[in-house]
Structure formats: C-alpha cells, structure tokens
Motif scaffolding. Structure first.
Motif, mmCIF file in Angstrom:
data_model
loop_
_atom_site.group_PDB
_atom_site.id
_atom_site.type_symbol
_atom_site.label_atom_id
_atom_site.label_comp_id
_atom_site.label_asym_id
_atom_site.label_seq_id
_atom_site.Cartn_x
_atom_site.Cartn_y
_atom_site.Cartn_z
ATOM 1 N N MET A 35 64.867 46.029 45.320
ATOM 2 C CA MET A 35 64.002 44.896 45.551
ATOM 3 C C MET A 35 64.225 43.898 44.428
ATOM 4 S SD MET A 35 59.845 44.735 45.795
ATOM 5 C CE MET A 35 59.834 45.911 47.100
ATOM 6 N N GLY A 36 64.488 42.668 44.803
ATOM 7 C CA GLY A 36 64.761 41.631 43.833
ATOM 8 C C GLY A 36 63.496 41.036 43.229
ATOM 9 N N THR A 37 63.689 40.319 42.144
ATOM 10 C CA THR A 37 62.570 39.701 41.439
ATOM 11 C C THR A 37 61.852 38.684 42.319
ATOM 12 O OG1 THR A 37 63.792 39.989 39.386
ATOM 13 C CG2 THR A 37 61.933 38.470 39.338
ATOM 14 N N LEU A 38 62.598 37.910 43.075
ATOM 15 C CA LEU A 38 61.989 36.911 43.957
ATOM 16 C C LEU A 38 61.126 37.585 45.023
ATOM 17 C CD1 LEU A 38 61.750 33.920 44.631
ATOM 18 C CD2 LEU A 38 63.729 34.175 46.120
ATOM 19 N N GLN A 39 61.623 38.663 45.587
ATOM 20 C CA GLN A 39 60.865 39.390 46.603
ATOM 21 C C GLN A 39 59.598 40.012 46.007
ATOM 22 O OE1 GLN A 39 63.116 42.469 48.527
ATOM 23 N NE2 GLN A 39 61.674 42.645 50.227
ATOM 24 N N MET A 40 59.713 40.563 44.787
ATOM 25 C CA MET A 40 58.530 41.123 44.115
ATOM 26 C C MET A 40 57.492 40.038 43.844
ATOM 27 S SD MET A 40 59.471 44.050 41.350
ATOM 28 C CE MET A 40 60.821 43.259 40.536
ATOM 29 N N THR A 41 57.951 38.885 43.383
ATOM 30 C CA THR A 41 57.042 37.772 43.084
ATOM 31 C C THR A 41 56.356 37.284 44.354
ATOM 32 O OG1 THR A 41 58.464 37.131 41.249
ATOM 33 C CG2 THR A 41 56.880 35.500 42.014
ATOM 34 N N TYR A 42 57.126 37.148 45.414
ATOM 35 C CA TYR A 42 56.582 36.726 46.702
ATOM 36 C C TYR A 42 55.483 37.681 47.176
ATOM 37 C CZ TYR A 42 56.482 36.105 51.804
ATOM 38 O OH TYR A 42 56.077 35.927 53.100
ATOM 39 N N GLY A 43 55.764 38.971 47.125
ATOM 40 C CA GLY A 43 54.783 39.971 47.538
ATOM 41 C C GLY A 43 53.551 39.966 46.658
ATOM 42 N N ALA A 44 53.746 39.784 45.360
ATOM 43 C CA ALA A 44 52.611 39.771 44.438
ATOM 44 C C ALA A 44 51.719 38.560 44.671
ATOM 45 C CB ALA A 44 53.116 39.788 42.997
ATOM 46 N N VAL A 45 52.314 37.413 44.922
ATOM 47 C CA VAL A 45 51.523 36.207 45.192
ATOM 48 C C VAL A 45 50.742 36.379 46.494
ATOM 49 C CG1 VAL A 45 51.674 33.749 45.764
ATOM 50 C CG2 VAL A 45 52.963 34.655 43.828
ATOM 51 N N LEU A 46 51.394 36.923 47.521
ATOM 52 C CA LEU A 46 50.680 37.184 48.778
ATOM 53 C C LEU A 46 49.552 38.197 48.579
ATOM 54 C CD1 LEU A 46 53.497 37.336 51.484
ATOM 55 C CD2 LEU A 46 51.842 35.513 51.078
ATOM 56 N N SER A 47 49.790 39.195 47.746
ATOM 57 C CA SER A 47 48.753 40.194 47.453
ATOM 58 C C SER A 47 47.553 39.542 46.775
ATOM 59 C CB SER A 47 49.308 41.305 46.562
ATOM 60 O OG SER A 47 50.276 42.044 47.238
ATOM 61 N N ALA A 48 47.811 38.644 45.847
ATOM 62 C CA ALA A 48 46.722 37.955 45.152
ATOM 63 C C ALA A 48 45.917 37.088 46.122
ATOM 64 C CB ALA A 48 47.278 37.105 44.009
ATOM 65 N N ILE A 49 46.610 36.393 47.004
ATOM 66 C CA ILE A 49 45.922 35.562 48.002
ATOM 67 C C ILE A 49 45.096 36.439 48.943
ATOM 68 C CG2 ILE A 49 46.278 34.035 49.991
ATOM 69 C CD1 ILE A 49 48.765 32.950 48.431
ATOM 70 N N ALA A 50 45.685 37.535 49.401
ATOM 71 C CA ALA A 50 44.952 38.451 50.281
ATOM 72 C C ALA A 50 43.739 39.049 49.575
ATOM 73 C CB ALA A 50 45.882 39.562 50.779
ATOM 74 N N ALA A 51 43.893 39.367 48.289
ATOM 75 C CA ALA A 51 42.762 39.914 47.530
ATOM 76 C C ALA A 51 41.641 38.894 47.433
ATOM 77 C CB ALA A 51 43.218 40.345 46.139
ATOM 78 N N ILE A 52 41.980 37.655 47.159
ATOM 79 C CA ILE A 52 40.950 36.606 47.094
ATOM 80 C C ILE A 52 40.197 36.528 48.418
ATOM 81 C CG2 ILE A 52 40.589 34.103 46.996
ATOM 82 C CD1 ILE A 52 42.881 34.031 44.901
ATOM 83 N N LEU A 53 40.935 36.518 49.515
ATOM 84 C CA LEU A 53 40.288 36.415 50.831
ATOM 85 C C LEU A 53 39.425 37.631 51.143
ATOM 86 C CD1 LEU A 53 43.251 34.867 52.846
ATOM 87 C CD2 LEU A 53 41.190 33.704 52.016
ATOM 88 N N LEU A 54 39.943 38.829 50.891
ATOM 89 C CA LEU A 54 39.157 40.034 51.171
ATOM 90 C C LEU A 54 37.941 40.144 50.263
ATOM 91 C CD1 LEU A 54 41.745 42.876 51.860
ATOM 92 C CD2 LEU A 54 40.078 41.909 53.428
ATOM 93 N N ILE A 55 38.120 39.866 48.990
ATOM 94 C CA ILE A 55 36.998 39.965 48.047
ATOM 95 C C ILE A 55 35.935 38.931 48.381
ATOM 96 C CG2 ILE A 55 36.324 39.703 45.623
ATOM 97 C CD1 ILE A 55 37.868 42.280 46.241
ATOM 98 N N ARG A 56 36.360 37.733 48.681
ATOM 99 C CA ARG A 56 35.396 36.658 48.944
ATOM 100 C C ARG A 56 34.682 36.839 50.287
ATOM 101 N NH1 ARG A 56 31.719 34.400 49.416
ATOM 102 N NH2 ARG A 56 31.284 32.187 49.476
ATOM 103 N N PHE A 57 35.432 37.204 51.324
ATOM 104 C CA PHE A 57 34.836 37.230 52.658
ATOM 105 C C PHE A 57 34.443 38.632 53.133
ATOM 106 C CE2 PHE A 57 37.363 33.299 52.570
ATOM 107 C CZ PHE A 57 36.321 32.402 52.702
ATOM 108 N N ALA A 58 35.255 39.633 52.903
ATOM 109 C CA ALA A 58 34.896 40.979 53.358
ATOM 110 C C ALA A 58 33.882 41.621 52.417
ATOM 111 C CB ALA A 58 36.140 41.858 53.470
ATOM 112 N N ALA A 59 34.109 41.490 51.112
ATOM 113 C CA ALA A 59 33.171 42.066 50.144
ATOM 114 C C ALA A 59 32.018 41.120 49.829
ATOM 115 C CB ALA A 59 33.908 42.438 48.856
ATOM 116 N N ARG A 60 32.140 39.881 50.268
ATOM 117 C CA ARG A 60 31.105 38.848 50.058
ATOM 118 C C ARG A 60 30.776 38.648 48.582
ATOM 119 N NH1 ARG A 60 28.238 41.161 55.076
ATOM 120 N NH2 ARG A 60 29.078 39.819 56.683
ATOM 121 N N GLU A 61 31.805 38.674 47.761
ATOM 122 C CA GLU A 61 31.631 38.479 46.316
ATOM 123 C C GLU A 61 31.569 36.983 46.025
ATOM 124 O OE1 GLU A 61 30.821 39.072 42.618
ATOM 125 O OE2 GLU A 61 31.165 40.815 43.884
ATOM 126 N N LYS A 62 30.523 36.573 45.336
ATOM 127 C CA LYS A 62 30.333 35.164 45.021
ATOM 128 C C LYS A 62 30.708 34.824 43.577
ATOM 129 C CE LYS A 62 26.662 34.455 48.393
ATOM 130 N NZ LYS A 62 26.824 35.665 49.142
#
Length: 121
Positions: free
Chosen positions: A1-28
């Motif tokens: 796995m290349g560095t670009l692919q790792m970075t891409y996945g990590a950025v998507l993970s961070a975005i998904a975490a923000i969405l899940l934490i904010r909306f599914a966990a209802r964290e304010k």
C-alpha cells in the motif's frame, strides 16, 4: 500500500468519524469530535506503516470471501489501532468525562476507520 493510498484512506476515515460522531453518537462537543477525527486520521496510517515497514502487508490483506463484508486482518488491525488510539486520546484529554462516553466515542471512531478500510481501499 502506497503513501498516497494510506493518506487517502486516513482522510476518508477522519471524515467518516466526524459524521458518525456528530450524527450517530450525537456528540455536540467540537473538541471531542476533532479528537476522534484526529485518531481516525493518525491510527490507520500508523498501523499500515507498521505493516509496510515490516513487509507484512500482503500477509494481512487477504479479504474474507464474503462479498457483503470482505474484512481482512489488515482491516481489523486498522479498527483495533483506531479504537486504542481514540480511547487513549479521549481518556487523557477528557479526564472528567464519563467513561461510557469515552468508550462510545472511541467505538464510533473505530467503526468509521474500519468501514472505510474495508470498502474503499
């Protein structure tokens, strides 16, 4: 796995975490949400870097032959590393928080990283 692919996945993970934490966990609490995003960004890179440095990425990257949920040990490691990192970061930086809250936020963060790892890269 290349560095670009790792970075891409990590950025998507961070975005998904923000969405899940904010909306599914209802964290304010924005600092808590950002801590979860930071964990979802850093920990998958850490895990995949370990696999890359040790030359074991191919050993861990054999997907389960079940199309709806093609998980591998590499994907599982991403989830476990993210769970540990998020729990540690949240536990240390939210010392007066309810342990259940810390565990819940860490679990949602790990789920985000795991799902992104399974289905996107």
């Amino acid at each position: 796995m290349g560095t670009l692919q790792m970075t891409y996945g990590a950025v998507l993970s961070a975005i998904a975490a923000i969405l899940l934490i904010r909306f599914a966990a209802r964290e304010k609490d924005l600092p808590a949400v950002l801590r979860c995003a930071a964990s979802a960004l850093v920990m998958p890179v850490a895990w995949n870097s370990i696999l890359k440095i040790t030359g074991t990425t191919s050993d861990f990257s054999h997907d389960l032959p079940f199309r709806p949920f093609p998980i591998s040990w590499q994907d599982t490691g991403t989830g476990v590393f993210t769970l540990a990192g998020a729990a540690l970061l949240l536990g240390l930086t939210l010392p007066n928080s309810n342990p259940r809250r810390v565990a819940t936020l860490a679990a949602w963060t790990a789920l985000a990283a795991l799902l992104i790892d399974i289905y996107t890269y």
